[in-house]
Write a protein that holds these residues in place. Structure first.
Motif, PDB file in Angstrom:
ATOM      1  N   LYS A   1      -6.053  10.743  -3.708  1.00 57.29           N
ATOM      2  CA  LYS A   1      -5.561  10.365  -5.038  1.00 57.29           C
ATOM      3  C   LYS A   1      -6.607   9.562  -5.817  1.00 57.29           C
ATOM      4  O   LYS A   1      -6.310   9.072  -6.911  1.00 57.29           O
ATOM      5  N   GLY A   2      -7.803   9.438  -5.273  1.00 55.08           N
ATOM      6  CA  GLY A   2      -8.847   8.692  -5.964  1.00 55.08           C
ATOM      7  C   GLY A   2      -8.666   7.189  -5.896  1.00 55.08           C
ATOM      8  O   GLY A   2      -9.272   6.444  -6.671  1.00 55.08           O
ATOM      9  N   ARG A   3      -7.869   6.724  -4.954  1.00 53.25           N
ATOM     10  CA  ARG A   3      -7.582   5.296  -4.805  1.00 53.25           C
ATOM     11  C   ARG A   3      -8.360   4.732  -3.607  1.00 53.25           C
ATOM     12  O   ARG A   3      -7.800   4.103  -2.714  1.00 53.25           O
ATOM     13  N   THR A   4      -9.656   4.952  -3.615  1.00 50.51           N
ATOM     14  CA  THR A   4     -10.472   4.556  -2.467  1.00 50.51           C
ATOM     15  C   THR A   4     -10.533   3.043  -2.309  1.00 50.51           C
ATOM     16  O   THR A   4     -10.641   2.528  -1.182  1.00 50.51           O
ATOM     17  N   TRP A   5     -10.455   2.301  -3.421  1.00 49.85           N
ATOM     18  CA  TRP A   5     -10.465   0.836  -3.294  1.00 49.85           C
ATOM     19  C   TRP A   5      -9.228   0.361  -2.540  1.00 49.85           C
ATOM     20  O   TRP A   5      -9.305  -0.565  -1.721  1.00 49.85           O
ATOM     21  N   ASP A   6      -8.081   0.999  -2.796  1.00 48.29           N
ATOM     22  CA  ASP A   6      -6.867   0.655  -2.047  1.00 48.29           C
ATOM     23  C   ASP A   6      -7.026   1.055  -0.579  1.00 48.29           C
ATOM     24  O   ASP A   6      -6.573   0.341   0.321  1.00 48.29           O
TER      25      ASP A   6
ATOM     26  N   LEU B   1      -4.555   8.062   0.047  1.00 49.10           N
ATOM     27  CA  LEU B   1      -5.147   7.213  -0.982  1.00 49.10           C
ATOM     28  C   LEU B   1      -6.480   7.787  -1.466  1.00 49.10           C
ATOM     29  O   LEU B   1      -6.761   7.811  -2.677  1.00 49.10           O
TER      30      LEU B   1
ATOM     31  N   PHE C   1       0.789  -1.226   0.000  1.00 54.32           N
ATOM     32  CA  PHE C   1       0.000   0.000   0.000  1.00 54.32           C
ATOM     33  C   PHE C   1       0.831   1.291   0.000  1.00 54.32           C
ATOM     34  O   PHE C   1       0.269   2.379  -0.009  1.00 54.32           O
TER      35      PHE C   1
END
Length: 411
Positions: free
Chosen positions: A265-270, A262, A17
């Motif tokens: 950065k639009g990485r909500t799934w991460d 996260l 991550f």
């Protein structure tokens, strides 16, 4: 003692991550009870008068008249409130007079009391007075320790005077025989990060080791957070790796900063995967917390994935947490934005019943959405929300209530 297995597991999280964090200290204000016990009938009026007095000159004279009244001077809230109001009135001369006088009294021989004087000078933005108070402690028969040094250092960092900070940090400890601790360095590191002088903050961390002090989780978290905010994630990731290798495990604040990064950065799934990992760590019951859930919920809402947001919300409830005002506000806002006004109503009703009210703009958007199609069931819901809003304590202002009323009264 941390096991190698646990350290490796946290290292694996970093590789998966690229994690980080930051945390901030929240100052808590508490009242100090007088050694004399319960205030007498003679003392209580002084506290009441100080609380209610609004004229700066009268406030100054009233406090000065009670300079030796332990019920007054040992009450942290009254002391801080008095100085705050005098500072707000621009009467720094009154503040100096009061605090300098306090130093000469018996309480001036206690380091804890002098620390309070230093902090109060800092809150009044009287930095030089705060630093000089520390330097002159021997004049009041008061012993210095790293605690009073840290108080003065923290105030000094408010000045953003790099030369003065360096001089104080490098010369004063030797002069007064003070051994610095991790908090001393963390004060400076946080200050440099806030000034966006990361290179200098990193040098301070290196300097800690020369003093035989290991950087702690707050040190790493502060630097990691600053690195993310400066769009230098590679440095943040490197700090995470170094922290784990040194056997310093991240805390909840560290994970939450990583979650925030996260989501930004639009990485909500991460972020959601990291949340799932945190839920598995039964050895750390504080993982995750309300902030973690709120960040992930908001991330899915911003992506337009309200179904996933509600799935996280359900997990939050199943873990035994109680939704807070921020979570309600987030869900109500985005349900309205998506046109799902029945769901927004349900959340808003729950929130208002707990006396947690969304922003006025969100309430107005909800009312507009409910009355738009003039359906009886939705009109009834709008009237119910308006009724709750009109009975709010403290109340919304008259213009806001009138705007809400005009929406639900439309023909």
């Amino acid at each position: 003692m941390l096991t190698l297995r646990l350290i490796r597991r946290f290292g694996a999280v970093h590789r998966n991550f690229a994690t980080v964090a930051a945390s901030s200290f929240i100052e808590k204000i508490s009242s100090i009870k007088s050694s004399a016990g319960k205030p007498s009938a003679v003392d209580e009026p002084a506290l009441i008068k100080l609380k209610n007095e609004r004229d700066p000159e009268k406030l100054f004279n009233l406090f000065k008249a009670n300079a030796t009244n332990k019920i007054v001077v040992e009450n942290r809230f009254v002391f801080e409130d008095t100085v705050s109001r005098l500072a707000g009135a621009g009467r720094l001369d009154y503040i100096e007079n009061l605090l300098e006088h306090q130093k000469t009294l018996p309480q001036g021989r206690r380091e804890g009391f002098i620390i309070r004087i230093i902090v109060l000078y800092g809150r009044a933005r009287m930095v030089n007075h705060a630093v000089n108070t520390f330097r002159d402690m021997h004049l009041y028969g008061c012993k210095r320790t790293v605690k009073s040094f840290n108080a003065a250092l923290k105030v000094l960092t408010q000045s953003r005077d790099l030369q003065a900070i360096d001089l104080f940090l490098n010369e004063v400890p030797h002069r007064f025989g003070i051994k610095l601790d991790a908090y001393s360095f963390n004060i400076v590191i946080k200050s440099f990060c806030e000034m966006d002088i990361l290179e200098k903050a990193f040098l301070i961390m290196v300097g800690m080791e020369k003093w035989g002090i290991a950087p702690d989780v707050f040190t790493y978290t502060t630097l990691i957070e600053a690195s993310y905010k400066s769009n230098r994630p590679e440095i943040a990731n490197g700090l995470w790796s170094r922290m784990v290798l040194k056997g310093c495990l991240p805390n909840i604040a560290t994970f939450n900063v990583r979650i925030q990064f996260l989501v930004n950065k639009g990485r909500t799934w991460d972020a959601n995967k990291l949340l799932a990992f945190m839920r598995q760590q039964k050895k750390f019951p504080e993982f995750p917390d309300e902030v973690t859930y709120n960040l992930v919920i908001k991330g899915f809402c911003k992506m337009g994935s309200l179904k996933m947001a509600m799935a996280v919300y359900s997990a939050f409830n199943n873990e035994g947490y109680t939704p807070n005002q921020k979570i309600y506000q987030t869900l109500i806002h985005y349900f309205c934005e998506a046109g799902e006004f029945d769901s927004a109503y349900n959340m808003c009703n729950q929130s208002m019943q707990k006396n947690w009210f969304p922003s006025v703009g969100t309430i107005i958007n909800l009312l507009e959405g409910l009355v738009r199609h003039r359906k009886i069931d939705k009109l009834d819901k709008a009237k119910h929300i308006y009724s709750l809003a009109s009975n709010r304590k403290p109340p919304f202002n008259a213009d806001q209530i009138e705007t809400m009323k005009s929406i639900v009264s439309r023909k």
